[in-house]
Design an enzyme around this catalytic site. Sequence first.
Site, short mmCIF file in Angstrom:
data_model
loop_
_atom_site.label_atom_id
_atom_site.label_comp_id
_atom_site.label_asym_id
_atom_site.label_seq_id
_atom_site.Cartn_x
_atom_site.Cartn_y
_atom_site.Cartn_z
N LYS A 114 0.86 -1.00 0.29
CA LYS A 114 0.14 -0.12 -0.14
C LYS A 114 0.90 1.17 0.30
CE LYS A 114 -4.30 -1.69 1.23
NZ LYS A 114 -5.71 -1.18 2.75
N LYS A 198 -5.45 -9.15 -7.03
CA LYS A 198 -6.60 -9.42 -6.16
C LYS A 198 -7.57 -8.37 -7.02
CE LYS A 198 -5.98 -7.57 -1.92
NZ LYS A 198 -6.22 -7.07 -0.76
N LYS A 201 -10.49 -2.90 -4.07
CA LYS A 201 -11.70 -1.93 -4.25
C LYS A 201 -10.08 -0.24 -4.99
CE LYS A 201 -12.50 -1.43 0.36
NZ LYS A 201 -12.84 -1.50 1.44
P1 TYM Z 1 -10.44 -5.10 4.00
O1 TYM Z 1 -11.71 -3.33 3.85
O2 TYM Z 1 -9.67 -4.95 3.05
O3 TYM Z 1 -11.56 -6.12 3.34
C1 TYM Z 1 -12.77 -6.28 4.28
C2 TYM Z 1 -13.14 -8.03 4.11
O4 TYM Z 1 -12.70 -8.24 2.67
C3 TYM Z 1 -11.52 -9.62 2.47
N1 TYM Z 1 -11.44 -9.39 0.92
C4 TYM Z 1 -10.97 -10.31 0.24
N2 TYM Z 1 -11.08 -11.67 0.00
C5 TYM Z 1 -11.38 -12.93 -1.06
N3 TYM Z 1 -10.60 -11.69 -2.21
C6 TYM Z 1 -10.02 -10.25 -2.10
N4 TYM Z 1 -10.12 -9.94 -3.53
C7 TYM Z 1 -10.67 -9.54 -1.38
N5 TYM Z 1 -10.78 -8.56 -0.56
C8 TYM Z 1 -11.19 -7.87 -0.16
C9 TYM Z 1 -10.58 -9.40 3.41
O5 TYM Z 1 -9.55 -10.24 3.62
C10 TYM Z 1 -11.65 -8.79 4.44
O6 TYM Z 1 -11.95 -10.18 5.33
N6 TYM Z 1 -8.24 -5.03 7.95
C11 TYM Z 1 -9.05 -5.31 7.68
C12 TYM Z 1 -10.17 -5.14 8.57
C13 TYM Z 1 -10.43 -4.69 9.94
C14 TYM Z 1 -10.59 -6.01 10.58
C15 TYM Z 1 -10.19 -5.65 11.70
C16 TYM Z 1 -10.33 -7.26 10.27
C17 TYM Z 1 -9.70 -3.91 10.85
N7 TYM Z 1 -10.29 -4.51 12.32
C18 TYM Z 1 -10.66 -6.69 13.01
C19 TYM Z 1 -11.17 -8.43 10.77
C20 TYM Z 1 -11.10 -8.42 12.37
C21 TYM Z 1 -9.24 -4.49 5.80
O7 TYM Z 1 -8.80 -3.53 5.66
O8 TYM Z 1 -10.42 -4.83 5.74
#
Ligand code: TYM
Length: 333
Positions: A114, A198, A201
């Site tokens: 990132k 991957k 967004k």
């Molecule tokens: P974030 O907002 O980037 O993504 C949310 C969830 O979607 C999953 N994900 C995917 N899974 C499969 N294929 C993909 N292409 C794909 N893109 C996104 C992510 O793995 C995630 O589960 N840091 C985390 C958010 C967070 C969190 C937490 C998660 C903050 N605190 C505590 C669990 C527990 C994040 O940025 O996810």
Amino acid sequence: MGKKIFSGVQPTGNLHLGNYLGAIKNFVKLNNDNTNDCIFCVVDLHAITVKQDPKELKKNINETVATFIASGIDPKKSIIFNQSGVAAHSEGAWILSCVARMGWLNRMTQFKEKAGKDKEKASVGLYSYPILMAADILLYDASHVPVGDDQKQHLELCRDIAQKFNNDFGIDDFLKVPEPLIQKEFSRIMSLKDGSKKMSKSDLSDLSRINLSDNKDQIINKIKKAKTDLLPMPNDIKELEGRPETQNLLRIYSNLSNSTLDNSLKKFAAKNFSEFKKALSELLVDKIIPISDEIKKLLNEQSYLDSVLLDGVEKAEEIASKKVKNIKEIVGF
Ligand code: TYM
């Protein structure tokens, strides 16, 4: 015994099929199992680790709550709240940042991706973001954390932080060491334009992803334009080797039809690609459009969305403030 579930999604707009299949669909399953206690968080503090337009952020928080509910999470059963509403997250993150080691954070691959080439200009928050994520999880004594594969390393860090805190202060099992819940086959949904990347967004090309807000024509068009190869449809898993785009599309089809990859392979063996893409578009329209319509409907019900968050914040606050109070006592404050 039921599980204590915690997970979060960033409100940064463009929630897509990867978020849905990798995480949210699993949240719904866990929500529907009445033996679990589930907490789903809109992680707005995480969102500001990169620059956000305040008006857009508010809109995206609403959209994420609406997406949770439209996908099938019942706010009467699960706690849905936004992270910035509960001060314990920031407080807990600070204390845990004094437990986590620089060396651990330096290994986080997502920061490297990132921040890109210009690490000097990345925010400090982007660097320490996994510690905030650890606080999110540990404040609720979560036993299981459903996420996509890209969050696996952050969860390992969370486990390390919990163990070090418990060791440093000599209290076994005070911070609960959580288990990741990663769905093996669908943990990484790839870009429709490049099977080695991957679905994300932040990809500049909207054609690389199916957004949960896309309409029927957009979905059909994106699948039509999705990259494939020149070979015929594969007959078995062996023929899928070295064909990441075809594999990704077949995985998406399997997940959405609640089938196995093997069965999908059999179904489309030796058929034309166009026939498969047509079936995939129809399935996507069938599964995604009802969610997208419901999101639009909920976005017109602002007072309902506000009340869900207000109620969630109150419930989350009650749990997290107690835990952070205990943490502070243990530390010596
Ligand atoms: P974030 O907002 O980037 O993504 C949310 C969830 O979607 C999953 N994900 C995917 N899974 C499969 N294929 C993909 N292409 C794909 N893109 C996104 C992510 O793995 C995630 O589960 N840091 C985390 C958010 C967070 C969190 C937490 C998660 C903050 N605190 C505590 C669990 C527990 C994040 O940025 O996810």
